[in-house]
Write a protein that holds these residues in place. Structure first.
Motif, PDB file in Angstrom:
ATOM      1  N   GLY A  50      72.065  -3.888  85.708  1.00  0.00           N
ATOM      2  CA  GLY A  50      71.892  -2.563  85.128  1.00  0.00           C
ATOM      3  C   GLY A  50      72.877  -1.557  85.688  1.00  0.00           C
ATOM      4  O   GLY A  50      73.438  -0.739  84.946  1.00  0.00           O
ATOM      5  N   VAL A  51      73.113  -1.625  86.995  1.00  0.00           N
ATOM      6  CA  VAL A  51      74.042  -0.692  87.627  1.00  0.00           C
ATOM      7  C   VAL A  51      75.453  -0.927  87.093  1.00  0.00           C
ATOM      8  O   VAL A  51      76.172   0.029  86.751  1.00  0.00           O
ATOM      9  CB  VAL A  51      74.016  -0.854  89.163  1.00  0.00           C
ATOM     10  CG1 VAL A  51      75.174  -0.115  89.807  1.00  0.00           C
ATOM     11  CG2 VAL A  51      72.700  -0.344  89.712  1.00  0.00           C
ATOM     12  N   LEU A  53      76.293  -2.155  84.223  1.00  0.00           N
ATOM     13  CA  LEU A  53      76.360  -1.623  82.857  1.00  0.00           C
ATOM     14  C   LEU A  53      76.477  -0.108  82.878  1.00  0.00           C
ATOM     15  O   LEU A  53      77.240   0.485  82.109  1.00  0.00           O
ATOM     16  CB  LEU A  53      75.110  -2.039  82.083  1.00  0.00           C
ATOM     17  CG  LEU A  53      75.032  -3.516  81.713  1.00  0.00           C
ATOM     18  CD1 LEU A  53      73.618  -3.864  81.275  1.00  0.00           C
ATOM     19  CD2 LEU A  53      76.018  -3.843  80.619  1.00  0.00           C
ATOM     20  N   GLY A  54      75.735   0.527  83.797  1.00  0.00           N
ATOM     21  CA  GLY A  54      75.812   1.976  83.908  1.00  0.00           C
ATOM     22  C   GLY A  54      77.219   2.428  84.257  1.00  0.00           C
ATOM     23  O   GLY A  54      77.742   3.379  83.671  1.00  0.00           O
ATOM     24  N   MET A  57      79.545   2.301  81.389  1.00  0.00           N
ATOM     25  CA  MET A  57      79.420   3.475  80.523  1.00  0.00           C
ATOM     26  C   MET A  57      80.171   4.664  81.107  1.00  0.00           C
ATOM     27  O   MET A  57      80.835   5.416  80.404  1.00  0.00           O
ATOM     28  CB  MET A  57      77.950   3.847  80.353  1.00  0.00           C
ATOM     29  CG  MET A  57      77.234   3.033  79.319  1.00  0.00           C
ATOM     30  SD  MET A  57      75.626   3.735  78.969  1.00  0.00           S
ATOM     31  CE  MET A  57      74.656   2.999  80.242  1.00  0.00           C
ATOM     32  N   ILE A  77      75.696  -1.263  75.012  1.00  0.00           N
ATOM     33  CA  ILE A  77      75.577  -1.193  76.474  1.00  0.00           C
ATOM     34  C   ILE A  77      74.463  -0.251  76.898  1.00  0.00           C
ATOM     35  O   ILE A  77      73.663  -0.582  77.763  1.00  0.00           O
ATOM     36  CB  ILE A  77      76.936  -0.792  77.095  1.00  0.00           C
ATOM     37  CG1 ILE A  77      77.920  -1.944  76.921  1.00  0.00           C
ATOM     38  CG2 ILE A  77      76.782  -0.490  78.580  1.00  0.00           C
ATOM     39  CD1 ILE A  77      79.329  -1.598  77.282  1.00  0.00           C
ATOM     40  N   PHE A  78      74.365   0.932  76.258  1.00  0.00           N
ATOM     41  CA  PHE A  78      73.272   1.798  76.728  1.00  0.00           C
ATOM     42  C   PHE A  78      71.915   1.222  76.345  1.00  0.00           C
ATOM     43  O   PHE A  78      70.914   1.447  77.032  1.00  0.00           O
ATOM     44  CB  PHE A  78      73.452   3.266  76.311  1.00  0.00           C
ATOM     45  CG  PHE A  78      73.163   3.628  74.882  1.00  0.00           C
ATOM     46  CD1 PHE A  78      71.893   3.537  74.356  1.00  0.00           C
ATOM     47  CD2 PHE A  78      74.182   4.123  74.075  1.00  0.00           C
ATOM     48  CE1 PHE A  78      71.638   3.897  73.048  1.00  0.00           C
ATOM     49  CE2 PHE A  78      73.928   4.480  72.758  1.00  0.00           C
ATOM     50  CZ  PHE A  78      72.647   4.364  72.244  1.00  0.00           C
ATOM     51  N   HIS A  81      71.286  -1.545  78.966  1.00  0.00           N
ATOM     52  CA  HIS A  81      71.080  -0.850  80.245  1.00  0.00           C
ATOM     53  C   HIS A  81      69.644  -0.325  80.315  1.00  0.00           C
ATOM     54  O   HIS A  81      68.941  -0.509  81.303  1.00  0.00           O
ATOM     55  CB  HIS A  81      72.076   0.301  80.380  1.00  0.00           C
ATOM     56  CG  HIS A  81      71.806   1.236  81.530  1.00  0.00           C
ATOM     57  ND1 HIS A  81      72.151   0.947  82.825  1.00  0.00           N
ATOM     58  CD2 HIS A  81      71.215   2.453  81.572  1.00  0.00           C
ATOM     59  CE1 HIS A  81      71.790   1.953  83.615  1.00  0.00           C
ATOM     60  NE2 HIS A  81      71.214   2.878  82.884  1.00  0.00           N
ATOM     61  N   MET A  85      66.808  -1.822  82.848  1.00  0.00           N
ATOM     62  CA  MET A  85      66.323  -0.923  83.887  1.00  0.00           C
ATOM     63  C   MET A  85      64.857  -0.580  83.692  1.00  0.00           C
ATOM     64  O   MET A  85      64.080  -0.551  84.646  1.00  0.00           O
ATOM     65  CB  MET A  85      67.160   0.355  83.906  1.00  0.00           C
ATOM     66  CG  MET A  85      68.543   0.144  84.486  1.00  0.00           C
ATOM     67  SD  MET A  85      68.475  -0.543  86.154  1.00  0.00           S
ATOM     68  CE  MET A  85      69.964   0.095  86.856  1.00  0.00           C
ATOM     69  N   GLN A 136      71.711 -10.490  73.950  1.00  0.00           N
ATOM     70  CA  GLN A 136      73.102 -10.051  73.997  1.00  0.00           C
ATOM     71  C   GLN A 136      74.057 -11.085  73.424  1.00  0.00           C
ATOM     72  O   GLN A 136      75.153 -10.763  72.987  1.00  0.00           O
ATOM     73  CB  GLN A 136      73.519  -9.783  75.457  1.00  0.00           C
ATOM     74  CG  GLN A 136      72.716  -8.714  76.119  1.00  0.00           C
ATOM     75  CD  GLN A 136      72.874  -7.399  75.408  1.00  0.00           C
ATOM     76  OE1 GLN A 136      73.965  -6.862  75.304  1.00  0.00           O
ATOM     77  NE2 GLN A 136      71.787  -6.871  74.866  1.00  0.00           N
ATOM     78  N   TRP A 147      66.797   1.683  73.999  1.00  0.00           N
ATOM     79  CA  TRP A 147      65.660   0.879  74.453  1.00  0.00           C
ATOM     80  C   TRP A 147      64.377   1.238  73.741  1.00  0.00           C
ATOM     81  O   TRP A 147      63.390   0.536  73.847  1.00  0.00           O
ATOM     82  CB  TRP A 147      65.477   1.019  75.969  1.00  0.00           C
ATOM     83  CG  TRP A 147      64.875   2.321  76.399  1.00  0.00           C
ATOM     84  CD1 TRP A 147      65.533   3.502  76.560  1.00  0.00           C
ATOM     85  CD2 TRP A 147      63.502   2.587  76.711  1.00  0.00           C
ATOM     86  NE1 TRP A 147      64.653   4.477  76.954  1.00  0.00           N
ATOM     87  CE2 TRP A 147      63.398   3.949  77.059  1.00  0.00           C
ATOM     88  CE3 TRP A 147      62.350   1.802  76.736  1.00  0.00           C
ATOM     89  CZ2 TRP A 147      62.203   4.540  77.409  1.00  0.00           C
ATOM     90  CZ3 TRP A 147      61.147   2.415  77.098  1.00  0.00           C
ATOM     91  CH2 TRP A 147      61.083   3.775  77.430  1.00  0.00           C
ATOM     92  N   HIS A 395      66.381  10.365  84.855  1.00  0.00           N
ATOM     93  CA  HIS A 395      66.941   9.612  85.969  1.00  0.00           C
ATOM     94  C   HIS A 395      66.458  10.174  87.309  1.00  0.00           C
ATOM     95  O   HIS A 395      66.280   9.421  88.256  1.00  0.00           O
ATOM     96  CB  HIS A 395      68.468   9.573  85.899  1.00  0.00           C
ATOM     97  CG  HIS A 395      68.979   8.524  84.955  1.00  0.00           C
ATOM     98  ND1 HIS A 395      69.281   8.781  83.647  1.00  0.00           N
ATOM     99  CD2 HIS A 395      69.205   7.194  85.129  1.00  0.00           C
ATOM    100  CE1 HIS A 395      69.682   7.670  83.055  1.00  0.00           C
ATOM    101  NE2 HIS A 395      69.647   6.686  83.937  1.00  0.00           N
TER     102      HIS A 395
END
Lengths: 536, 94, 197
Positions: A50-51, A53-54, A57, A77-78, A81, A85, A136, A147, A395
Motif C-alpha cells: 500500500g505504501v 502504491l501511495g 501516486m 492505483i488509488f 491502494h 489499506m 489486478q 475502494w 488519513h
C-alpha cells in the motif's frame, strides 16, 4: 495480581512443541499468539504494498500534467491502494494483531473461545486479500472505481470489479468471525473475579469493536453481493435505467463503512488507554467513562453513515439528522481524550517509545477529529466535499490515528512478543521521521483541499504544485521512518526482555516474556478489592 | 460446565407452538382477502412479528436461556429498526 | 483436560445468527425502500406469484422447525432413535421445500420472467424491482436452507452414531438454531412477497 514465577519450566510459544516444525508449525497453529503474529507479518507485507502504491501516486502528482503514467492507471492505483489499506490493513489492524496476541492474556484466558475458528478467520483473511490482489492481474484490468465501488459506475465499468468486490466480501467474513470469537471470549473466559468493569480497557474497546464487526459487516457483505448480481444478472437495484437507485447503494455501503472507521479506531484508542497509565504510572482517570464511551462510540457511530452523502441528493431532513448524530459521536471521543490527558496530569511520566507514539496519536487524532467535525457540518461540507481536504482528514484518522497507535502497540508489546528489547534511541528516531513525515505529507493536503484540489484527480492546476511537492517529500520521510522502524525491530536480537519492562499492571506483564504456550502456569484471579491499573 | 439445570421442553409444548404458528399463517392469508389498503402491510408485518416472537421464544429456546441472550436479540433488532428508520428519513422526505 | 463450554458455543451461534439477520436485513432494507417508491407496482407484480405454493412452503417449513425442536427434546430424554426420525422428517421437509421452489422458479424462468430477460425489460420499473428482489431474497434464503440441510445431515449422522447424546448435544442445539433462523426469515419473506396482492 501475583508477581512470582520468573523462573519457568514451560517452553515459550515460539518454540515448536507440536507435531510440525518450522513454517508448518506456524501455519497450523491455533495458538492466539501465533495467529496474532501471523496477522502482523501479513499486514506488514500488505502495508508495504500500500505504501509503495501511495508513493507511486505521489510521484505522478509531483508536477501537473501527465508524468509517468496515464489517468486510467492512476484510477487503478488509488483504487487498489484504498482496498489494500482499508480492507487488509486498518480494518483487521489492531484487533486482529494485538486483539489476538494480548487480549486473551489480559483477561486471564489460555486462548480465545474458538481457536480453530480463529485460524480459519486468518485463512479467510489471506484468501480475501489474495482475491483482491488478483483482481489486478485478471480480467479486463485493475478496477478503477475507488475502494467505495460506487454504483452505477461499478456496474458499468469493464474493469475487473467482481474479483475485488468478492475479495472484500471474503475479508468481511473473516472480520465477522474474529468479532464473534472475541465477543464469546470476553463473555466466557474472563479470569475469576474479573467482572466486566474490572476488565482492562483494551479488551473493552475490542468488545465494542467486535459488536460493530458482527452487526455492520453483513450489510456490506450483502451489498457487495448485490453489486456482483448487478453485473452478472442485471438485477438493477442500483441501476436507474431499471428503476433502481444509486443513492441506495451509497446508503448500504456506508451503513457498514462508516462503522468500519470505528472498527479501526476503537482498538487504537484502547491501546492508547493501556499505554498512558503504564508510562505515567498512575491509575487511569475515569475508568468507567472510558469503558462506556467505547460502547457509546460503537452505538452512535452506527448511525452517522450518511454524512458521507450530503451532496448525493439526499433529503434535507436526512442531512440535518445525520449531521446532528455526527456531532454527537464526537462527545464520547472527546471524553476519551480528556481522560488520557487527565491521567497524565501529575503522573510520573517516563517518555519511552510507546509513550511517544501514544502522544503522537493524541495529537494527530485531534487534528483528524476536529477536521472531521468541519466535514460533518452541512455548510462546510458542501465546499470541501471530495477534495484533498477529505483525503487529509481521513488519513489523519486512519493513519495518524490507527497507524500511530499500531506502532505504539508494537513498541509496547514487542518485548512480550519476542522476549527481546529494542534500541530506544533508534525507536525515537523512527518516531521523529514518521511524525514529521506524516505531517509534511498530509497537512498540505488540507490547504490545497480548501483551495479546491479535488481528490482522486490525476492532474491539477499549477497553483497546487507546491503542496503536492511538500507531500511527496513528506512521503519520503515516512518511508525512511518505516525502514528505521523495521531495522529497530527486526535487524538484530536485542537484550533479553524482563517479564515486565514497563511496570505495567495488566495480566500480560505477570507472565514470562515470551509467554509459554498456555500463557499461565497458575490461572490468574482478581481479588474483590483489586482494580485494573492499580498503580500507587 | 454443565452445572446449570437443563430445561427440557415437552413434546406437547412444541406441538402447541406449531399449531399456533399454523393458525397465524392461516390468519395472515385470510386477512389479505379483506381490503384494508394501507393497513395491509402493517398487519402482515405485525402477524409475522408475532410468529417470529413465538419461534424465538420457544423453538429457539430464548425463554429458558440466560437473560443475556434476550438482551442481545433485543439490542440487535433495535439497532436494525433504527437503521431502517434513519434510511427512511432520506427516502420519505425527498 | 478437555475444555468445554456449551453456553459459549451457543453464544457464538447466536452471534452468528445476528450476522445472518443483518445480512438479510440489508435486503429487507432494499425491499422497504423499493416498496415505498413503487407500492402499486409491487401489488401488481405480486399477482404473478403463486400464493398457494408459498403457503405450502410456509407450512412445510414450520413443521420442519417443530420437528427439529422436538428432536432436541428426544435427545435430552435419551431417545436418539426418535431424534433421528424427527431429523429425517425435517430433511424431507427441506427437500419438499426445494422441489416446490424448483417448480415455482422453473415456471417463471420458462415464461421468461427472470432478471435480465427480454420480458423483464418490457415491464415497469417497479415490477422489475419486485422480481429482482423476489429472486435475490428467495435465492439467498434457499442457499441458507441448503446450508442448514447440510448442517442437519451432519448432526443426524452424529445423533445416529451417538456422538450427540443426552450429556452433550450442543451441536444439535446449534444446528437447530440455524434451522430456525431459516424459518424465521421465511416468516417475513412469505407475507412481504406473496401476500401483498
Amino acid at each position: 495480581m501475583t508477581e512470582e514465577k520468573t523462573h519457568h519450566p514451560e517452553p515459550s510459544y515460539l518454540v515448536d512443541t507440536g507435531k510440525y516444525k518450522g513454517l508448518m508449525a506456524w501455519l497450523t497453529s491455533t495458538d492466539h499468539k501465533r495467529i496474532g503474529l501471523m496477522y502482523m507479518y501479513a499486514m506488514m507485507v500488505f502495508f508495504a504494498v500500500g505504501v509503495i502504491l501511495g508513493m507511486i501516486m505521489r510521484i505522478e502528482l509531483f508536477y501537473p500534467g501527465q508524468q509517468v503514467y496515464g489517468p486510467q492507471a492512476y484510477n487503478g492505483i488509488f483504487t487498489i491502494h484504498g482496498i489494500i489499506m482499508i480492507f487488509t490493513v486498518v480494518i483487521p489492524g489492531l484487533a486482529a494483531v494485538f486483539g489476538n496476541f494480548s487480549m486473551p492474556i489480559m483477561i486471564g484466558a489460555k486462548d480465545v473461545a474458538f481457536p480453530r475458528l480463529n485460524l480459519f478467520s486468518f485463512y479467510l483473511y489471506i484468501l480475501g486479500a489474495a482475491i483482491a490482489l488478483a483482481s489486478q492481474f485478471m480480467g479486463n484490468g485493475p478496477p478503477d472505481t475507488g475502494w467505495t465501488f460506487y454504483a452505477p459506475y461499478s456496474i458499468q465499468t469493464h474493469t475487473n470489479v467482481v474479483a475485488a468486490v468478492f475479495g472484500a466480501f471474503v475479508l468481511g467474513f473473516s472480520s465477522i468471525l474474529t468479532g464473534l470469537n472475541f465477543i464469546v471470549t470476553m463473555h466466557r473466559l474472563r479470569a475469576p473475579g474479573m467482572t466486566f468493569f474490572k476488565m482492562p480497557l483494551f479488551p473493552w474497546s475490542l468488545y465494542a469493536t467486535a459488536w460493530i464487526q458482527v452487526l455492520a459487516t453483513p450489510i456490506v457483505g450483502i451489498t457487495l453481493l448485490m453489486i456482483i448480481a448487478e453485473r452478472w444478472l442485471r438485477i438493477g437495484f442500483f441501476d436507474p435505467s431499471l428503476g433502481g437507485d444509486p443513492v441506495l447503494y451509497q446508503h448500504l455501503f456506508w451503513i457498514y463503512s462508516h462503522p468500519a472507521v470505528y472498527i479501526m479506531i476503537l482498538p487504537a484508542m484502547g491501546v492508547i488507554t493501556e499505554i498512558i497509565p503504564t508510562f505515567a504510572q498512575k491509575k487511569i482517570f475515569g475508568y468507567k467513562a472510558i469503558a462506556i464511551s467505547s460502547l457509546a462510540i460503537a452505538l452512535v457511530g452506527y448511525f452517522v453513515w450518511a454524512h458521507h452523502m450530503y451532496t448525493s441528493g439526499m433529503s434535507t431532513t436526512a442531512r440535518w439528522v445525520f449531521s446532528l448524530l455526527t456531532f454527537l459521536v464526537a462527545v464520547p471521543s472527546a471524553i476519551k481524550v480528556f481522560n488520557w490527558v487527565t491521567t497524565m496530569y501529575k503522573g510520573s511520566i517516563s517518555v519511552k517509545p510507546p509513550f511517544l507514539f501514544a502522544i503522537g496519536f493524541i495529537f494527530l487524532f485531534m487534528i483528524g477529529g476536529m477536521t472531521g467535525l468541519s466535514l460533518g457540518a452541512l455548510a462546510t461540507n458542501i465546499h470541501v466535499h471530495d477534495t484533498a481536504y477529505v483525503v487529509a482528514h481521513f488519513h489523519y484518522i486512519v493513519f495518524g490515528g490507527v497507524g500511530f497507535a499500531f506502532f505504539a502497540a508494537i513498541y509496547y508489546w514487542y518485548p512480550k512478543m519476542y522476549g527481546r528489547m529494542y534500541s530506544f534511541k533508534m525507536a525515537n528516531w523512527s518516531f521523529v521521521f514518521l511524525f514529521t513525515g506524516f505531517n509534511l505529507l498530509y497537512f498540505p493536503q488540507f490547504i490545497i483541499g480548501i483551495m479546491g484540489m479535488p481528490r482522486r484527480y490525476f492532474d491539477y492546476l499549477p497553483q497546487f504544485t507546491f503542496g503536492h511537492q511538500l507531500s511527496f517529500f513528506g512521503g519520503l520521510l515516512l518511508v525512511i521512518g518505516f525502514i528505521i522502524m523495521l531495522i529497530t525491530l527486526f535487524s538484530k536480537k536485542g537484550a533479553k526482555a524482563p517479564d515486565n519492562p514497563w511496570g505495567g499492571r495488566t495480566f500480560e506483564w505477570t507472565i514470562p516474556s515470551p509467554p509459554p504456550l498456555e500463557n499461565f502456569d497458575v490461572m490468574p484471579e482478581m481479588g474483590v478489592n483489586e482494580q485494573p491499573y492499580d498503580y500507587k | 460446565m454443565h452445572t446449570e439445570s437443563v430445561h427440557i421442553t415437552p413434546y406437547r409444548t412444541h406441538a402447541w407452538v406449531l399449531i399456533t404458528l399454523l393458525a397465524f399463517t392461516f390468519i395472515t392469508i385470510t386477512v389479505t382477502w379483506i381490503d384494508l389498503s394501507a393497513l395491509t402491510v402493517l398487519i402482515a408485518l405485525l402477524i409475522a412479528s408475532v410468529k417470529a416472537y413465538i419461534v424465538l421464544t420457544y423453538f429457539m429456546h430464548l425463554k429458558f436461556e440466560s437473560s443475556l441472550f434476550r438482551v442481545f436479540v433485543f439490542m440487535v433488532l433495535f439497532i436494525y429498526v433504527l437503521v431502517i428508520l434513519f434510511t427512511l428519513s432520506d427516502y420519505l422526505f425527498r | 483436560m478437555e475444555h468445554r463450554d456449551d453456553i459459549g458455543a451457543k453464544l457464538g451461534m447466536w452471534v452468528f445468527i445476528f450476522t445472518e439477520i443483518l445480512l438479510f436485513g440489508g435486503l429487507f432494507l432494499v425491499y422497504a425502500i423499493m416498496r415505498s417508491s413503487y407500492s402499486t407496482e409491487f401489488h401488481q407484480a405480486a399477482h404473478h406469484l403463486n400464493a398457494f405454493i408459498g403457503t405450502i412452503n410456509t407450512v412445510v417449513l414450520l413443521i420442519s422447525s417443530a420437528t427439529v425442536a422436538m428432536s432436541i427434546t428426544a435427545v435430552q430424554k435419551g431417545n436418539n432413535k426418535l431424534a433421528v426420525i424427527l431429523l429425517v422428517i425435517t430433511l424431507l421437509c427441506a427437500a419438499a421445500f426445494m422441489i416446490n421452489k424448483y417448480f415455482e422458479w422453473g415456471h417463471k424462468i420458462h415464461i421468461g420472467l427472470y432478471p435480465g430477460s427480454d420480458l423483464m425489460l418490457t415491464l415497469s420499473h417497479g415490477q422489475v424491482m419486485f422480481f429482482s428482489l423476489y429472486y435475490f431474497m428467495t435465492g439467498l434464503h434457499m442457499f441458507h436452507l441448503v446450508v442448514g440441510g447440510i448442517i442437519l445431515t451432519i448432526v443426524l449422522i452424529k445423533v445416529q452414531n451417538g456422538t450427540i447424546n443426552e450429556g452433550r448435544y450442543v451441536l444439535l442445539e446449534n444446528g437447530g438454531l440455524y434451522w430456525h433462523l431459516v424459518d424465521l426469515i421465511w416468516i417475513f419473506l412469505f407475507p412481504l412477497l406473496y401476500l401483498i396482492t
